[in-house]
Design a protein around this motif. Structure first.
Motif, short mmCIF file in Angstrom:
data_model
loop_
_atom_site.label_atom_id
_atom_site.label_comp_id
_atom_site.label_asym_id
_atom_site.label_seq_id
_atom_site.Cartn_x
_atom_site.Cartn_y
_atom_site.Cartn_z
N LEU A 40 46.64 41.56 -38.58
CA LEU A 40 47.30 42.75 -38.02
C LEU A 40 47.72 42.53 -36.57
O LEU A 40 48.77 43.02 -36.13
CB LEU A 40 46.38 43.96 -38.14
CG LEU A 40 46.06 44.44 -39.56
CD1 LEU A 40 45.04 45.56 -39.53
CD2 LEU A 40 47.33 44.90 -40.28
N SER A 41 46.89 41.77 -35.84
CA SER A 41 47.20 41.50 -34.43
C SER A 41 48.45 40.63 -34.28
O SER A 41 49.14 40.70 -33.25
CB SER A 41 46.01 40.80 -33.76
OG SER A 41 44.87 41.63 -33.80
N SER A 42 48.73 39.82 -35.31
CA SER A 42 49.95 38.99 -35.26
C SER A 42 51.21 39.84 -35.21
O SER A 42 52.25 39.41 -34.70
CB SER A 42 50.00 38.07 -36.50
OG SER A 42 48.88 37.22 -36.54
N PHE A 43 51.11 41.06 -35.70
CA PHE A 43 52.26 41.99 -35.71
C PHE A 43 52.08 43.12 -34.68
O PHE A 43 52.74 44.15 -34.76
CB PHE A 43 52.44 42.58 -37.11
CG PHE A 43 52.67 41.55 -38.16
CD1 PHE A 43 53.94 41.04 -38.39
CD2 PHE A 43 51.61 41.04 -38.92
CE1 PHE A 43 54.17 40.08 -39.35
CE2 PHE A 43 51.83 40.08 -39.89
CZ PHE A 43 53.11 39.58 -40.10
N GLY A 44 51.16 42.91 -33.73
CA GLY A 44 50.97 43.87 -32.65
C GLY A 44 50.19 45.11 -33.03
O GLY A 44 50.33 46.15 -32.37
N LEU A 45 49.37 45.03 -34.07
CA LEU A 45 48.64 46.21 -34.57
C LEU A 45 47.13 46.09 -34.35
O LEU A 45 46.36 46.84 -34.94
CB LEU A 45 48.92 46.41 -36.06
CG LEU A 45 50.39 46.59 -36.46
CD1 LEU A 45 50.53 46.58 -37.97
CD2 LEU A 45 50.93 47.89 -35.88
N GLY A 46 46.70 45.17 -33.49
CA GLY A 46 45.27 44.93 -33.32
C GLY A 46 44.68 45.46 -32.03
O GLY A 46 43.54 45.13 -31.71
N GLY A 47 45.44 46.26 -31.29
CA GLY A 47 44.94 46.75 -30.00
C GLY A 47 44.98 45.67 -28.93
O GLY A 47 45.48 44.56 -29.16
N LYS A 48 44.45 45.99 -27.76
CA LYS A 48 44.49 45.04 -26.64
C LYS A 48 43.69 43.78 -26.92
O LYS A 48 44.17 42.67 -26.69
CB LYS A 48 43.97 45.73 -25.37
CG LYS A 48 44.91 46.79 -24.81
CD LYS A 48 44.36 47.35 -23.52
CE LYS A 48 45.33 48.39 -22.95
NZ LYS A 48 44.82 48.98 -21.68
#
Length: 202
Positions: A40-48
């Motif tokens: 999810l972080s790879s698509f900017g959805l993982g928070g800071k």
């Protein structure tokens, strides 16, 4: 006395099995949570925090990091289910080097001989989520400068195929060789005539 010792050892072994199963289950669930966070972080959805870790991994592996969490999860499940297996370790290392060689090909395609420095490649992939990252720059730059972009690309593809063969344990070239051999061998082998049964007179 010997019977009581055997019983105690048997009970201890039985107690260890459920504990090891619980620990393994906890490891698998934690791995699943981490890999979902990375994906999810790879698509900017993982928070800071998730995005910071994701950017770091993009800097190392480049665009391949989009699929890295999926491969990491499969690798962890495979390693846990094949604990202590030497062949499994070889397969995991082959999968890791497959990713590195893929990074190298991406950098060779993007830059050719003009591959940037590892630090520069890290920053490009960190900011743009593209390229082959730090590892791709090292492998791609080394091969491109030594053999030229075309030969470097061919060699890296061959190394990737070797990694696939190690992971799948299925040869590619040997299959074609075996196909060519089998018809010839069948022709050479003479047909065996069935043995005549002797009549028994009573």
């Amino acid at each position: 006395m010997s019977d009581t010792r055997k019983r105690k050892k048997g009970k201890a072994a039985e107690a260890k099995q459920p504990e090891s199963g619980v620990i393994r289950d906890v490891i698998l669930w934690l791995s699943l949570a981490v890999c979902i966070l990375l994906f999810l972080s790879s698509f900017g959805l993982g928070g800071k925090a998730g995005n910071t870790i994701s950017r770091f991994l993009f800097g190392l592996f480049g665009a391949v990091n989009y699929l890295l969490p999926i491969g990491l999860l499969i690798g962890i499940f495979f390693a846990v289910s094949n604990k202590g297996n030497t062949i499994a370790r070889i397969k995991l290392w082959a999968a890791f080097f497959f990713v590195i060689f893929l990074d190298g090909i991406i950098d060779v395609i993007m830059y050719g001989k003009a591959v940037p420095s590892p630090a520069r490649a890290y920053l490009i992939s960190y900011r743009g989520k593209s390229g082959g990252g730090f590892f791709g720059c090292i492998i791609g730059g080394l091969f491109a400068k030594a053999f030229g972009p075309l030969v470097a690309g061919i060699l890296l593809v061959i190394f990737m195929i070797i990694c696939i063969v190690l992971v799948t344990e299925k040869g590619l070239l040997s299959r074609f060789i075996d196909r060519d051999r089998t018809p010839k061998e069948e022709k050479k082998e003479p047909e065996k005539k069935p043995a005549k049964k002797k009549k028994v007179f009573s």
